[in-house]
Write a protein that holds these residues in place. Structure first.
Motif, mmCIF file in Angstrom:
data_model
loop_
_atom_site.group_PDB
_atom_site.id
_atom_site.type_symbol
_atom_site.label_atom_id
_atom_site.label_comp_id
_atom_site.label_asym_id
_atom_site.label_seq_id
_atom_site.Cartn_x
_atom_site.Cartn_y
_atom_site.Cartn_z
ATOM 1 N N SER A 243 -3.288 3.700 -16.942
ATOM 2 C CA SER A 243 -2.378 2.562 -17.080
ATOM 3 C C SER A 243 -2.942 1.505 -18.011
ATOM 4 N N LEU A 244 -4.211 1.150 -17.830
ATOM 5 C CA LEU A 244 -4.816 0.111 -18.662
ATOM 6 C C LEU A 244 -4.974 0.572 -20.101
ATOM 7 N N SER A 245 -5.346 1.835 -20.310
ATOM 8 C CA SER A 245 -5.501 2.352 -21.670
ATOM 9 C C SER A 245 -4.171 2.454 -22.393
ATOM 10 N N ALA A 246 -3.079 2.586 -21.632
ATOM 11 C CA ALA A 246 -1.748 2.639 -22.239
ATOM 12 C C ALA A 246 -1.209 1.248 -22.563
ATOM 13 N N GLY A 247 -1.990 0.221 -22.251
ATOM 14 C CA GLY A 247 -1.591 -1.140 -22.601
ATOM 15 C C GLY A 247 -0.847 -1.878 -21.520
ATOM 16 N N GLN A 248 -0.846 -1.360 -20.299
ATOM 17 C CA GLN A 248 -0.143 -2.036 -19.224
ATOM 18 C C GLN A 248 -1.024 -3.116 -18.597
ATOM 19 N N PRO A 249 -0.429 -4.206 -18.107
ATOM 20 C CA PRO A 249 -1.218 -5.251 -17.444
ATOM 21 C C PRO A 249 -1.831 -4.744 -16.151
ATOM 22 N N ALA A 250 -2.832 -5.447 -15.675
ATOM 23 C CA ALA A 250 -3.573 -4.995 -14.502
ATOM 24 C C ALA A 250 -2.683 -4.854 -13.272
ATOM 25 N N GLN A 251 -1.785 -5.832 -13.051
ATOM 26 C CA GLN A 251 -0.930 -5.767 -11.878
ATOM 27 C C GLN A 251 0.014 -4.561 -11.928
ATOM 28 N N LYS A 252 0.499 -4.230 -13.125
ATOM 29 C CA LYS A 252 1.349 -3.057 -13.281
ATOM 30 C C LYS A 252 0.560 -1.790 -13.016
ATOM 31 N N ALA A 253 -0.703 -1.744 -13.467
ATOM 32 C CA ALA A 253 -1.557 -0.573 -13.235
ATOM 33 C C ALA A 253 -1.766 -0.350 -11.743
ATOM 34 N N ILE A 254 -2.032 -1.437 -11.028
ATOM 35 C CA ILE A 254 -2.223 -1.325 -9.578
ATOM 36 C C ILE A 254 -0.916 -0.912 -8.902
ATOM 37 N N GLY A 255 0.183 -1.511 -9.351
ATOM 38 C CA GLY A 255 1.480 -1.186 -8.761
ATOM 39 C C GLY A 255 1.878 0.262 -8.958
ATOM 40 N N SER A 256 1.561 0.831 -10.121
ATOM 41 C CA SER A 256 1.887 2.237 -10.369
ATOM 42 C C SER A 256 1.188 3.138 -9.364
ATOM 43 N N PHE A 257 -0.106 2.867 -9.137
ATOM 44 C CA PHE A 257 -0.859 3.711 -8.203
ATOM 45 C C PHE A 257 -0.346 3.555 -6.780
ATOM 46 N N THR A 258 -0.156 2.323 -6.336
ATOM 47 C CA THR A 258 0.266 2.121 -4.954
ATOM 48 C C THR A 258 1.687 2.633 -4.715
ATOM 49 N N THR A 259 2.552 2.490 -5.717
ATOM 50 C CA THR A 259 3.917 3.016 -5.578
ATOM 51 C C THR A 259 3.905 4.533 -5.437
ATOM 52 N N GLY A 260 3.163 5.211 -6.327
ATOM 53 C CA GLY A 260 3.082 6.664 -6.254
ATOM 54 C C GLY A 260 2.409 7.129 -4.977
ATOM 55 N N PHE A 261 1.362 6.410 -4.560
ATOM 56 C CA PHE A 261 0.675 6.756 -3.317
ATOM 57 C C PHE A 261 1.637 6.658 -2.138
ATOM 58 N N GLY A 262 2.361 5.534 -2.070
ATOM 59 C CA GLY A 262 3.278 5.332 -0.952
ATOM 60 C C GLY A 262 4.411 6.336 -0.935
ATOM 61 N N ARG A 263 4.968 6.645 -2.120
ATOM 62 C CA ARG A 263 6.076 7.587 -2.185
ATOM 63 C C ARG A 263 5.625 8.984 -1.730
ATOM 64 N N THR A 264 4.453 9.405 -2.185
ATOM 65 C CA THR A 264 3.965 10.734 -1.820
ATOM 66 C C THR A 264 3.578 10.793 -0.352
ATOM 67 N N ALA A 265 2.870 9.764 0.125
ATOM 68 C CA ALA A 265 2.475 9.738 1.533
ATOM 69 C C ALA A 265 3.690 9.669 2.445
ATOM 70 N N GLY A 266 4.742 9.010 1.971
ATOM 71 C CA GLY A 266 5.939 8.883 2.788
ATOM 72 C C GLY A 266 6.789 10.127 2.831
ATOM 73 N N SER A 267 6.619 11.021 1.875
ATOM 74 C CA SER A 267 7.413 12.256 1.858
ATOM 75 C C SER A 267 6.540 13.439 2.232
#
Length: 463
Positions: free
Chosen positions: A48-72
């Motif tokens: 995320s950071l290497s692709a130029g995304q801000p830090a909060q977006k990088a963290i949000g991407s991981f937590t969103t994917g983690f939550g979606r996968t853990a929830g399904s």
């Protein structure tokens, strides 16, 4: 896909990021011996950071994917763990082990397991089928003395083949709709291609690979799904239980399959959307089907065999701790996959495929394969690739449309690696290293994809 934007240097960098991030994750786990959860989290943030995304977006991407996968997937893992624990504690798995080994013998076991997995996998999501069959795999390995890969690889091959190629799985259904194919014809062609594909990726690959890759199932995982000699647990309480009969054991295991298959039938035919339809749709969803089966198993594998409430409660309590490690790693794999998608990897691949001069079948397979490498999920790869290929799939005969839909599914199975939640499930359950998982899971899926592509091309030349 719009062709308004041309290829840019940033797109090349995004594609390079996929390879670099995979290398980072593998080195962290294999060389530095960092836990897979931490390695995947670092890989996700780095992408995320290497692709130029801000830090909060990088963290949000991981937590969103983690939550979606853990929830399904995570809920399916937990329900499968309970069912597996009840099955193991009751002795039901030993009934299946004995029946299978007597029926086919050691040499025919990989063939039988591939068939069983394919049948179970027809109406079931891959993850649901995996957690349903894993107790059988581990108990076979323990009770009959088989190497775990010799029984685990055929199960994965059977499940993965039908998941990629045969409706009513969500990927093939989306592909069918995108290219306007006939679901019936696609299913027929899918089964024709799936049979030799499952044979190659299942029994034949198993015969080559099982003794070449070391696998050591963790003690906690073995304890979760297998039992010691009867009468040694809970102060001898299990000695008073009767063994469940083979028909009852088989019926309980196949109950979620039957519920999901009934839902698939209702989805594929014209049925009035009344109370019956709503009930079947509800009961046939993977989570509800497994939840219903868990409650049924409390009786078929518990109370009716002489177990008291305390004994059943003890089995339930032992279900959860052993799968905690599996849950966090699978969730982290989902977070890593989400980071790749949010970075725009799928759009870069779409641009790269836009100007290629290939036949539609090869183009569909290639785009789906690239998406699979990038985002991890086979279903997500099929859906994304179908959106790219669908608009250009015009004027096709019914046979061509059906084969094009199959090509999308075939490509979506290609090269499953560290951004695939199933990769980590397989690794953790069977006690493999990252390198061992790449040499088994990844090679099996690559073989599955290439073999099915060859079958599709042969059918395309014949019809």
């Amino acid at each position: 896909m719009s062709a308004a934007r041309s290829w840019a240097g940033h797109d090349s960098w995004l594609l390079a990021l996929v390879l670099l991030s995979v290398v980072v994750v593998v080195l962290l786990i294999g060389w530095l011996k960092v836990h897979a959860f931490l390695a995947l989290m670092v890989g996700s943030l780095a992408v995320s950071l290497s692709a130029g995304q801000p830090a909060q977006k990088a963290i949000g991407s991981f937590t969103t994917g983690f939550g979606r996968t853990a929830g399904s997937v995570g809920v399916l893992i937990l329900l499968g763990a309970i069912l597996g624990r009840m099955l193991a504690d009751s002795g039901g798995i030993r009934q299946i082990v004995g029946t299978l080994t007597r029926a086919v013998g050691p040499r025919g076991l990989p063939w039988a397991l591939t068939l069983v997995a394919a049948l179970v996998g027809l109406p079931v999501f891959f993850e649901a089928g995996f957690v349903m069959l894993m107790p059988l795999v581990l108990q076979l390995a323990r009770q009959a003395g088989y190497p775990v890969l010799r029984v685990g690889l055929p199960v994965v091959a059977g499940l993965a083949t039908v998941h990629a190629l045969v409706p009513p799985h969500p990927g093939p259904l989306v592909a069918i709709e995108a290219v306007h194919a006939s679901i019936g014809l696609t299913m027929v062609y899918g089964l024709v291609v799936a049979v030799p594909t499952a044979v190659v990726a299942g029994p034949l690959f198993t015969a080559f690979a099982w003794h070449r890759v070391p696998a050591r199932v963790p003690e906690a995982t073995t304890a979760a799904f297998t039992t010691a000699a009867r009468g040694t647990e809970e102060g001898g309480e299990t000695a008073a239980r009767r063994l469940p009969s083979f028909p009852v054991t088989l019926a309980t295991i196949l109950l979620p399959v039957a519920l999901m298959l009934l839902k698939a039938v209702f989805d594929s035919v014209s049925v009035p959307h009344g109370a019956l339809y709503a009930a079947v749709e509800f009961l046939g969803s993977p989570v509800i089907a497994l939840l219903v089966t868990v409650f049924v198993s409390l009786f078929t594998f518990g109370y009716t065999l002489g177990a008291d409430r305390r004994g059943v409660q003890a089995s339930l309590a032992r279900s959860f701790p052993p799968v905690a490690g599996v849950l966090v790693v699978v969730g982290a794999g989902g977070g890593y996959s989400q980071a790749l998608q949010d970075a725009g990897i799928d759009h870069a691949i779409a641009l790269a495929a836009h100007d290629l001069r290939l036949s539609l079948i090869l183009l569909a397979w290639l785009v789906a394969a690239l998406m699979r490498v990038a985002v991890g999920s086979g279903t997500a790869a099929t859906v994304t690739a179908a959106g790219i290929v669908g608009p250009v799939a015009t004027g096709l005969t019914p046979s061509q449309a059906a084969l094009l839909a199959l090509a999308l599914g075939s490509g979506s199975a290609f090269l499953g690696h560290v951004n695939d939640a199933g990769f980590w499930m397989f690794k953790e359950y069977l006690g493999l290293s990252v390198g061992g998982t790449l040499r088994t899971w990844t090679v099996l899926h690559t073989l599955l994809s290439l073999t099915s592509l060859a079958g599709i091309l042969v059918l395309d030349a014949l019809v």
